[in-house]
Structures are given as structure tokens and as C-alpha cells.
Design a protein around this motif. Structure first.
Motif, PDB file in Angstrom:
ATOM      1  N   LEU A 102     138.159   5.420 -18.930  1.00  0.00           N
ATOM      2  CA  LEU A 102     137.876   4.153 -19.607  1.00  0.00           C
ATOM      3  C   LEU A 102     136.390   4.082 -19.986  1.00  0.00           C
ATOM      4  CD1 LEU A 102     138.997   1.431 -20.610  1.00  0.00           C
ATOM      5  CD2 LEU A 102     138.464   0.493 -18.344  1.00  0.00           C
ATOM      6  N   ALA A 103     135.516   4.525 -19.100  1.00  0.00           N
ATOM      7  CA  ALA A 103     134.075   4.532 -19.393  1.00  0.00           C
ATOM      8  C   ALA A 103     133.776   5.424 -20.594  1.00  0.00           C
ATOM      9  CB  ALA A 103     133.294   5.001 -18.168  1.00  0.00           C
ATOM     10  N   ARG A 104     134.424   6.578 -20.671  1.00  0.00           N
ATOM     11  CA  ARG A 104     134.219   7.484 -21.811  1.00  0.00           C
ATOM     12  C   ARG A 104     134.669   6.823 -23.106  1.00  0.00           C
ATOM     13  NH1 ARG A 104     136.666  10.736 -25.032  1.00  0.00           N
ATOM     14  NH2 ARG A 104     138.752  10.470 -24.157  1.00  0.00           N
ATOM     15  N   ARG A 105     135.806   6.174 -23.085  1.00  0.00           N
ATOM     16  CA  ARG A 105     136.347   5.526 -24.282  1.00  0.00           C
ATOM     17  C   ARG A 105     135.481   4.337 -24.698  1.00  0.00           C
ATOM     18  NH1 ARG A 105     142.021   6.609 -24.603  1.00  0.00           N
ATOM     19  NH2 ARG A 105     142.055   5.300 -26.452  1.00  0.00           N
ATOM     20  N   VAL A 106     135.019   3.544 -23.738  1.00  0.00           N
ATOM     21  CA  VAL A 106     134.161   2.401 -24.062  1.00  0.00           C
ATOM     22  C   VAL A 106     132.832   2.890 -24.626  1.00  0.00           C
ATOM     23  CG1 VAL A 106     132.846   0.483 -23.053  1.00  0.00           C
ATOM     24  CG2 VAL A 106     135.286   0.766 -22.501  1.00  0.00           C
ATOM     25  N   ASP A 107     132.286   3.956 -24.081  1.00  0.00           N
ATOM     26  CA  ASP A 107     131.052   4.537 -24.623  1.00  0.00           C
ATOM     27  C   ASP A 107     131.268   4.968 -26.073  1.00  0.00           C
ATOM     28  OD1 ASP A 107     128.310   5.584 -24.309  1.00  0.00           O
ATOM     29  OD2 ASP A 107     129.310   7.528 -24.584  1.00  0.00           O
ATOM     30  N   HIS A 108     132.412   5.573 -26.350  1.00  0.00           N
ATOM     31  CA  HIS A 108     132.741   5.974 -27.724  1.00  0.00           C
ATOM     32  C   HIS A 108     132.814   4.746 -28.641  1.00  0.00           C
ATOM     33  CE1 HIS A 108     134.455   8.372 -30.948  1.00  0.00           C
ATOM     34  NE2 HIS A 108     135.356   7.418 -31.103  1.00  0.00           N
ATOM     35  N   LEU A 109     133.403   3.655 -28.159  1.00  0.00           N
ATOM     36  CA  LEU A 109     133.467   2.421 -28.961  1.00  0.00           C
ATOM     37  C   LEU A 109     132.077   1.902 -29.283  1.00  0.00           C
ATOM     38  CD1 LEU A 109     136.406   0.457 -27.318  1.00  0.00           C
ATOM     39  CD2 LEU A 109     136.358   1.518 -29.583  1.00  0.00           C
ATOM     40  N   HIS A 110     131.196   1.918 -28.297  1.00  0.00           N
ATOM     41  CA  HIS A 110     129.819   1.473 -28.553  1.00  0.00           C
ATOM     42  C   HIS A 110     129.197   2.289 -29.683  1.00  0.00           C
ATOM     43  CE1 HIS A 110     128.721  -1.547 -25.517  1.00  0.00           C
ATOM     44  NE2 HIS A 110     129.602  -0.947 -24.738  1.00  0.00           N
ATOM     45  N   ARG A 111     129.399   3.590 -29.669  1.00  0.00           N
ATOM     46  CA  ARG A 111     128.820   4.449 -30.706  1.00  0.00           C
ATOM     47  C   ARG A 111     129.518   4.270 -32.053  1.00  0.00           C
ATOM     48  NH1 ARG A 111     129.565   8.183 -26.781  1.00  0.00           N
ATOM     49  NH2 ARG A 111     130.982   9.397 -28.086  1.00  0.00           N
ATOM     50  N   GLU A 112     130.841   4.154 -32.047  1.00  0.00           N
ATOM     51  CA  GLU A 112     131.607   4.117 -33.285  1.00  0.00           C
ATOM     52  C   GLU A 112     131.604   2.751 -33.965  1.00  0.00           C
ATOM     53  OE1 GLU A 112     136.289   4.301 -34.525  1.00  0.00           O
ATOM     54  OE2 GLU A 112     135.609   5.693 -32.991  1.00  0.00           O
ATOM     55  N   VAL A 113     131.678   1.693 -33.193  1.00  0.00           N
ATOM     56  CA  VAL A 113     131.913   0.360 -33.754  1.00  0.00           C
ATOM     57  C   VAL A 113     130.655  -0.492 -33.853  1.00  0.00           C
ATOM     58  CG1 VAL A 113     133.164  -1.821 -33.392  1.00  0.00           C
ATOM     59  CG2 VAL A 113     134.305   0.352 -32.961  1.00  0.00           C
ATOM     60  N   ALA A 114     129.823  -0.463 -32.830  1.00  0.00           N
ATOM     61  CA  ALA A 114     128.729  -1.428 -32.731  1.00  0.00           C
ATOM     62  C   ALA A 114     127.776  -1.409 -33.923  1.00  0.00           C
ATOM     63  CB  ALA A 114     127.963  -1.217 -31.433  1.00  0.00           C
ATOM     64  N   ASP A 115     127.468  -0.248 -34.445  1.00  0.00           N
ATOM     65  CA  ASP A 115     126.496  -0.155 -35.535  1.00  0.00           C
ATOM     66  C   ASP A 115     127.131   0.048 -36.902  1.00  0.00           C
ATOM     67  OD1 ASP A 115     124.354  -0.503 -33.766  1.00  0.00           O
ATOM     68  OD2 ASP A 115     124.356   1.636 -33.269  1.00  0.00           O
ATOM     69  N   ASP A 116     128.448  -0.010 -36.979  1.00  0.00           N
ATOM     70  CA  ASP A 116     129.148   0.182 -38.243  1.00  0.00           C
ATOM     71  C   ASP A 116     129.144  -1.129 -39.032  1.00  0.00           C
ATOM     72  OD1 ASP A 116     131.799   0.144 -39.935  1.00  0.00           O
ATOM     73  OD2 ASP A 116     131.368   2.253 -39.502  1.00  0.00           O
ATOM     74  N   PRO A 117     128.994  -1.098 -40.361  1.00  0.00           N
ATOM     75  CA  PRO A 117     128.969  -2.328 -41.157  1.00  0.00           C
ATOM     76  C   PRO A 117     130.260  -3.150 -41.060  1.00  0.00           C
ATOM     77  CG  PRO A 117     128.485  -0.401 -42.540  1.00  0.00           C
ATOM     78  CD  PRO A 117     128.769   0.105 -41.170  1.00  0.00           C
ATOM     79  N   GLY A 118     131.368  -2.530 -40.654  1.00  0.00           N
ATOM     80  CA  GLY A 118     132.624  -3.256 -40.506  1.00  0.00           C
ATOM     81  C   GLY A 118     132.991  -3.507 -39.058  1.00  0.00           C
ATOM     82  N   GLY A 119     132.034  -3.336 -38.142  1.00  0.00           N
ATOM     83  CA  GLY A 119     132.346  -3.427 -36.712  1.00  0.00           C
ATOM     84  C   GLY A 119     131.792  -4.654 -36.028  1.00  0.00           C
TER      85      GLY A 119
END
Length: 178
Positions: A102-119
Motif C-alpha cells: 500500500l505504501a508503494r502504491r500511495v507513493d506512486h499516486l503522489h508522483r503520478e497524480v499530485a503534480d499532474d494538471p488533471g490531478g
């Protein structure tokens, strides 16, 4: 867009979630408003849940995945409904993960979604794995009559669950009669 809030994470589980279309808008903890062609989209985090509000020439659509007291239903694996001259499709998946996964997946979400213009990613105080994230795919969406896609993730660290949803609104093809 990453948002830190002071509201505590609600101790809930995937089994508590219901899916609803057309539920009235609820008071959000965070909102990201976007425009794709002639379509307005609001990504709304409600706590351990979300709403996505879409306003287009085909009409309004409000998707809610939340704990809604008094609302019957559950979180379906998939559902499809007509919308305007097109259609709407919803898919969901619930995974039970180890805390490390879960920690690995949440870390991936932070990288993929947080700084994306649609995130939009909301991190809740109390547990670094308690997040709700929404992502509107801005590549090729609606502006050219193509489908509008969004994904959401709800991480429940207390139960090790990650709920992922994927939704698509297909517009009626231009030039065709309904």
C-alpha cells in the motif's frame, strides 16, 4: 494538485462505499475545477470518498462514491448508464494489500497524480497512507468529441484496502442522429 487538510481521516472500509449517479453535491474538503473543450469538470474530495461533477452539452452528471447514510446500494464491479446522447461507464476494484505494498502504491499516486494538471490528491493527517486521489485524463479528452476518462483511488490503511475506480463518459458521435 496536492492538498493537505486538517480534517481527520474517517475510519471506513471499502464495504461502506456506495456508488450513486445524480446524488446532490456534498460539501467538499478539496475541489479542482477543470475545463476540457466545452465540458466543465469538478474533481471533489469529500473525505474518504469523492464526487466528480461533469457539465456538458449532453447535460450534467454527478458521480458519487461515498459512505451515504440512508442510500441503498454498494460499489459495483462495473455499471453502464445512458448519458445525454452517449453513455457513462463505471468500473471499480478493491484490493487488499500489505502495508508495504500500500505504501508503494500511495507513493506512486503522489508522483503520478499530485503534480499532474488533471490531478487532485488529498493527504489526511494521522496516517501518511490515508489519501484520496482523482485524475482526469486530459490527453485527447472531449475537446475533439472523444471520451472523457477519470480514475480515483481511495486508500484505507487501517484495513489495507485500495479502492480504484475508472469512469468514462462517451459523447454521442457528432453528426449522428440520436
Amino acid at each position: 494538485m496536492r492538498v493537505g487538510i486538517s480534517a481527520p481521516f474517517v475510519d471506513t472500509r471499502a464495504d461502506d462505499l456506495v456508488w450513486a449517479l445524480g446524488h446532490p453535491l456534498l460539501e467538499p474538503l478539496a475541489v479542482r475545477s477543470l475545463r476540457v473543450g466545452g465540458t466543465g469538470v469538478e474533481l471533489r474530495v469529500l473525505g474518504a470518498s469523492h464526487q466528480v461533477a461533469v457539465a456538458s452539452a449532453d447535460g450534467a452528471l454527478v458521480e458519487t462514491v461515498a459512505c451515504l447514510p440512508g442510500v441503498d446500494g454498494a460499489l459495483p464491479g462495473s455499471a453502464e448508464r445512458p448519458h445525454g446522447g452517449g453513455r457513462y461507464r463505471f468500473d471499480s476494484q478493491v484490493e487488499t494489500l500489505t502495508r508495504t505494498e500500500l505504501a508503494r502504491r500511495v507513493d506512486h499516486l503522489h508522483r503520478e497524480v499530485a503534480d499532474d494538471p488533471g490531478g487532485l490528491l488529498v493527504a489526511f493527517p494521522g496516517d501518511p497512507l490515508a489519501v484520496t486521489a482523482l485524475h482526469l485524463n486530459l490527453d485527447g479528452a472531449c475537446g475533439d468529441g472523444g471520451p472523457l476518462h477519470w480514475r480515483t483511488w481511495h486508500a484505507y490503511p487501517q484495513s489495507g484496502e485500495l479502492v480504484t475506480t475508472h469512469s468514462t463518459v462517451y459523447a454521442h458521435p457528432r453528426g449522428d442522429n440520436p
